[in-house]
Design an enzyme around this catalytic site. Structure first.
Site, mmCIF file in Angstrom:
data_model
loop_
_atom_site.group_PDB
_atom_site.id
_atom_site.type_symbol
_atom_site.label_atom_id
_atom_site.label_comp_id
_atom_site.label_asym_id
_atom_site.label_seq_id
_atom_site.Cartn_x
_atom_site.Cartn_y
_atom_site.Cartn_z
ATOM 1 N N SER A 131 2.173 41.133 40.090
ATOM 2 C CA SER A 131 3.395 41.733 40.546
ATOM 3 C C SER A 131 3.941 41.519 41.943
ATOM 4 O O SER A 131 5.127 41.630 42.198
ATOM 5 C CB SER A 131 3.004 43.175 40.553
ATOM 6 O OG SER A 131 1.833 43.567 41.053
ATOM 7 N N HIS A 175 3.251 43.915 46.704
ATOM 8 C CA HIS A 175 4.672 44.135 46.473
ATOM 9 C C HIS A 175 5.373 43.790 47.656
ATOM 10 O O HIS A 175 6.441 42.919 47.478
ATOM 11 C CB HIS A 175 4.843 45.328 45.724
ATOM 12 C CG HIS A 175 3.965 45.795 44.675
ATOM 13 N ND1 HIS A 175 4.233 46.906 43.819
ATOM 14 C CD2 HIS A 175 3.048 44.856 43.665
ATOM 15 C CE1 HIS A 175 3.434 46.969 42.953
ATOM 16 N NE2 HIS A 175 2.737 45.723 43.000
#
Length: 286
Positions: free
Chosen positions: A207, A264
């Site tokens: 991610s 992230h």
């Protein structure tokens, strides 16, 4: 499938109308400056011949708003997309292999060799080392390998689908080496960001890399518009909204598991930076 040169034109030739036509027809293509000329590539010889014929009839594009009857949007099969996106496919293959050998993130004896820092288990307790001790023993692969670890099928499915979507775009536009370099860079940046924010901890997944790819496409497209990086409407908003929701801590509160939010954010910021640099360099590209 290898890219084939369709046209070589002087720099002062206006290709914008023809490129807009290709975009409306959803024809995969790439235009760049090379050797003092504008060069147009498409994947495959058969498509190249069709595009040359189209340019011969409509060099200024489709000013009248009518699509040429002999040209239809290109729909590539899955096997063709795999051949045209080898790095995308190899990264996903490595991810699937790691998912299998770690038993969907349940085999901690295997995960400990791929995590950002080493750890040991004592009953229900986990004891993690610090990064300097890990690197001091020469285990440099740990800087990258956490991106291959996934905890559960949903985690793997979501990240794999998005990497397939974004990775293929970048690999077509900037090549296999470009995608590989960006993947490793975003993996490194997101892993360091998570360690810097949370200290020694167990985390993993693609991610952080995905947010890097997203930021790269977003900023690059703003500076040097191109069909490959034009994301479907709402994708950017959805991904950024998801990032903000995760940062609220709601998933931890509901005991769905911890989210590596710093990874992230680190990936996204690094991707925006590479997109800025790449887009500025591509401003001379049509």
């Amino acid at each position: 499938m290898t890219a084939v040169v369709v046209l070589r034109l002087p720099l002062d030739s206006d290709l914008s109308g023809f490129v807009a036509l290709l975009q409306r027809l959803r024809v995969p293509h790439r235009v760049a400056e090379e050797g003092g000329e504008q060069v147009l590539w498409v994947p495959g010889q058969e498509l190249a011949e069709q595009v040359r014929e189209l340019y011969a009839r409509h060099p200024q594009g489709d000013a009248a708003g009518e699509l040429p009857p002999s040209v239809v949007p290109v729909r590539e099969g899955f096997a063709t997309q795999l051949r045209r996106s080898p790095v995308t496919a190899l990264v996903l293959l490595a991810t699937f292999i790691v998912f299998a050998v770690t038993l969907a993130g349940e085999n901690f004896s295997t995960i400990r060799w791929l995590s950002f820092v080493d750890f040991r288990l004592d009953g229900e307790h986990i004891y993690l080392t610090y990064l300097d001790a890990t690197l001091g023993s020469g285990q440099w692969w740990r800087l990258i390998t956490p991106m291959l670890i996934h905890f559960g099928w949903l985690h793997l499915a979501m990240n794999s689908l998005w990497y397939w979507e974004l990775g293929r775009r970048i690999e077509f536009r900037q090549g296999a080496i470009g995608l590989l370099g960006l993947t490793l860079l975003f993996g490194l940046a997101s892993n360091f960001a998570q360690y810097w924010w949370a200290g020694p901890s167990l985390f993993g997944g693609l991610s952080g890399v995905l947010y890097g790819l997203l930021g790269h496409c977003w900023i690059y497209q703003r500076l040097a518009p191109n069909a490959a990086y034009r994301l479907p409407p709402g994708v950017l908003v959805m991904m950024l909204a998801w990032l903000l929701i995760c940062m609220t801590g709601i998933f931890e509160l509901l005991q769905f598991g911890a989210i590596a939010n710093a990874a992230h954010v680190g990936g996204l910021l690094t991707g925006c930076l590479t997109g800025l640099l790449g887009g500025m360099l591509a401003r001379r590209t049509i």
